[in-house]
Design a protein around this motif. Structure first.
Motif, PDB file in Angstrom:
ATOM      1  N   ALA A 165       0.824  -1.207   0.000  1.00 21.38           N
ATOM      2  CA  ALA A 165       0.000   0.000   0.000  1.00 21.38           C
ATOM      3  C   ALA A 165       0.861   1.261   0.000  1.00 21.38           C
ATOM      4  O   ALA A 165       0.543   2.248  -0.674  1.00 21.38           O
ATOM      5  N   ILE A 166       1.965   1.235   0.748  1.00 20.06           N
ATOM      6  CA  ILE A 166       2.878   2.385   0.768  1.00 20.06           C
ATOM      7  C   ILE A 166       3.470   2.618  -0.618  1.00 20.06           C
ATOM      8  O   ILE A 166       3.497   3.742  -1.124  1.00 20.06           O
TER       9      ILE A 166
ATOM     10  N   THR B 276       2.318   1.600  -3.496  1.00 17.62           N
ATOM     11  CA  THR B 276       1.266   1.991  -4.449  1.00 17.62           C
ATOM     12  C   THR B 276       0.901   3.457  -4.283  1.00 17.62           C
ATOM     13  O   THR B 276       0.693   4.186  -5.268  1.00 17.62           O
ATOM     14  N   ASP B 277       0.837   3.920  -3.048  1.00 16.41           N
ATOM     15  CA  ASP B 277       0.482   5.312  -2.787  1.00 16.41           C
ATOM     16  C   ASP B 277       1.556   6.267  -3.320  1.00 16.41           C
ATOM     17  O   ASP B 277       1.236   7.338  -3.851  1.00 16.41           O
ATOM     18  N   VAL B 278       2.809   5.878  -3.193  1.00 11.00           N
ATOM     19  CA  VAL B 278       3.910   6.770  -3.577  1.00 11.00           C
ATOM     20  C   VAL B 278       4.278   6.631  -5.053  1.00 11.00           C
ATOM     21  O   VAL B 278       4.560   7.623  -5.730  1.00 11.00           O
TER      22      VAL B 278
ATOM     23  N   GLY C 199       2.499   4.456  -7.454  1.00 13.86           N
ATOM     24  CA  GLY C 199       1.455   3.972  -8.347  1.00 13.86           C
ATOM     25  C   GLY C 199       1.387   2.464  -8.274  1.00 13.86           C
ATOM     26  O   GLY C 199       2.178   1.812  -7.582  1.00 13.86           O
TER      27      GLY C 199
ATOM     28  N   ARG D 123       4.130   6.794 -11.409  1.00 11.97           N
ATOM     29  CA  ARG D 123       4.675   8.076 -10.973  1.00 11.97           C
ATOM     30  C   ARG D 123       6.066   8.311 -11.547  1.00 11.97           C
ATOM     31  O   ARG D 123       6.389   9.433 -11.972  1.00 11.97           O
TER      32      ARG D 123
ATOM     33  N   GLN E  60      10.015   6.037   4.900  1.00 13.35           N
ATOM     34  CA  GLN E  60       8.827   5.850   4.069  1.00 13.35           C
ATOM     35  C   GLN E  60       8.171   4.484   4.260  1.00 13.35           C
ATOM     36  O   GLN E  60       6.958   4.355   4.111  1.00 13.35           O
TER      37      GLN E  60
END
Length: 559
Positions: A177-178, A180-182, A184, A195, A310
């Motif tokens: 999830a981390i 994917t959030d940062v 893509g 990204r 992160q």
């Protein structure tokens, strides 16, 4: 009682030694019998003596057997070889080079050149090495301190093996999830995440280079120069000095590309094992005790010493468990105060923030200046803001600054220095001595003299910090060993299902994975271990080692 365990052609030999290191009994063991034998005698608290903890102890751990203490002869040999080189032959089968034979001045973070395992060492050779190490200890100036260091180093080897066996709890879903959030969604193999692809296009457009590959330093440097930017490298430090619209997307691209390569999906697939039976997954750090010249640990894979903020939320306790995260504040200045017996600096250490202590006593005006000044003293800064502030420290803390200045002068002369417990710095390489010798020749030119002076200063900076960083590593070893003892007292050592245990170590920080009901007791044990480590190393001298301790569900909450 010592039990020496040797390995020869797949067979183990267990020799029980008396106080004079004379064998009183001996038996041969199949590998399958080793764990049962160890479990049957561990209640007597023997000291296990073997060539290499990492070669034998994992067998016991897989069988559910943990030992309380050992002597790792490979690690001890490295320490003794440099503490008393005259006691060893020029070539020795037990030698592990401390530094590569290169011309460059070493870094305090250099890994040892050869960390290969020793392999089979028969009982006669193992016993001979044990006796030799005892005899070498008798020749050094302060055998008590060095004996303490050998015990701490060996305890560290046990801890490293146990961390590698237990693993750091890891939530694969949170990690994904981390990322994917940062970055893509996870891309197809060979493709960039969304990204990074967006940033790559921005960089190409800003530099009018549609085929530019930002991952190629050569290609990127060439394109930057072709665009009129005068740069010598693609380092982020140099890029930050540029005034150009490409800088912001390029720095962001480099940051995210680093995350992807160091701790992205491929890293997760490689290093994290999925969980079972209601447990999280596990990341298994591969630590190398004593893997750095100062005695700090290194890693041989996985990057355990560089987990970025992160992804720390992915380090998550099992259900019903907690992580107890603890780190010591400003360990190196505190160690320097204790080593030098500098009462004034020790007084500044009495509190959670030593740097603020410098401000409160009027040495400097701000905490930022205090930090700059102290780091300048530790690393030998002579210019800039640190150089400007140094005279204040010299006047305020003459014992502390005198200790590191003396270490620097010793290094500049080509000498060796020692940590508090006796770890010895490596001597300068032959090329260094050759350069110094050439500079003294009657026909030596100005350039030769200048080069020799620069190399001398560089080596002096190395020895200056060696004594402090190495002693800080010793304090951390003793701290972890004391934590391990106290955790064992909280539950039955053999109760692996409900046992708090060390799962991570980073120079001055530890993480313990514990059942939630024991979390507060574990936090108290870690604090007690810190106080005891200071007492064992430095006696009653009044330097405090305060901890920042947090009981959390995931590592990110401890920031």
């Amino acid at each position: 009682m010592e039990i020496l365990v040797a390995s020869e052609a797949g067979t183990l030999h267990a020799l029980t030694l008396d106080d004079d290191l004379t064998p009183t009994s001996s038996q041969r063991l199949d590998r399958a019998e080793f764990a049962g034998f160890a479990a049957s005698v561990e209640a007597e608290r023997p000291r296990w003596v073997w060539a290499d903890t990492a070669a034998l102890y994992p067998e016991l751990l897989r069988a559910g057997v943990r030992v309380q203490r050992c002597l790792d002869l490979r690690l001890c040999h490295v320490i003794l070889r440099h503490a008393a080189p005259e006691s060893f032959d020029a070539a020795d089968a037990w030698d592990v080079p401390l530094l590569p034979e290169v011309d460059a001045v070493p870094s305090l973070l250099d890994d040892l050149e050869d960390m290969a395992r020793l392999g089979d060492v028969g009982p006669d050779d193992l016993l001979a090495e044990r006796v030799r190490q005892r005899d070498v200890l008798a020749t050094v100036a302060d055998p008590g301190r060095l004996r303490f260091l050998l015990a701490a180093e060996s305890a560290g080897a046990l801890i490293a093996a146990e961390i590698a066996h237990d693993g750091l709890p890891w939530d694969l879903g949170a990690h994904d999830a981390i990322l994917t959030d940062v970055l893509g969604p996870r891309p197809r193999p060979g493709s960039r995440p969304r990204r990074l692809e967006e940033l790559a296009r921005q960089i190409q457009e800003q530099l009018s280079a549609p085929r530019l590959n930002p991952d190629s330093p050569v290609d990127l440097l060439r394109t930057l120069r072709r665009s009129g930017l005068d740069v010598k490298s693609t380092s982020k430090w140099e890029l930050r000095e540029l005034q150009h619209p490409v800088v912001e997307p390029l720095l962001e691209y480099k940051r995210l590309a680093r995350l992807l390569s160091a701790n992205g999906w491929t890293w997760m697939d490689t290093w994290v094992r999925p969980g079972t039976d209601g447990r999280r997954g596990r990341f298994f750090p591969d630590y190398v005790p004593g893997g750095v010249v100062t005695g700090r640990w290194a890693t041989s894979g996985g990057g355990a010493l560089q987990l970025p903020k992160q992804i720390r939320a992915a380090v998550r306790a099992d259900p019903g468990w907690r992580l107890v995260v603890a780190d010591v504040a400003q360990i190196e200045p505190r160690v320097l105060a204790a080593m030098s017996r500098d009462d004034a600096l020790a007084a500044a250490s009495r509190g959670a923030d030593l740097y603020q202590g410098l401000v409160d006593t009027g040495i400097v005006d701000t905490r930022a200046h205090a930090k700059v000044a102290m780091l300048g003293a530790l690393y030998g800064a002579t210019t800039g803001e640190a150089g400007h502030l140094m005279p204040r420290l010299l006047r305020a803390y003459p014992r502390a600054t005198g200790l590191v200045e003396d270490a620097a002068r010793t290094g500049e002369r080509g000498g060796v220095v020692h940590t508090w417990l006796g770890r010895t710095s490596p001597p300068p390489p032959a090329a260094w001595r050759e350069t110094q010798g050439l500079a003294t020749q009657p026909d030596a030119g100005e350039s030769a003299e200048r080069r020799a002076r620069q190399q001398a200063r560089d080596w002096g900076r190395f020895t200056r910090n060696f004594v402090v960083q190495g002693t800080a590593a010793e304090w951390a070893l003793v701290w972890m060993a004391q934590i391990r003892l106290r955790l064992a007292d909280l539950t039955d050592l053999t109760d692996t299902a409900d046992r708090p245990h060390l799962v991570y170590f980073l120079h001055d920080e530890v993480i313990v994975h514990t059942p939630a009901r024991l979390a507060e007791a574990v936090a108290e044990a870690i604090g007690d271990a810190s106080a005891e480590a200071g007492r064992l190393l430095f006696g009653g001298f009044g330097v405090e080692f305060p901890l920042d301790v947090a009981v959390v569900e995931h590592y990110g909450e401890a920031e």
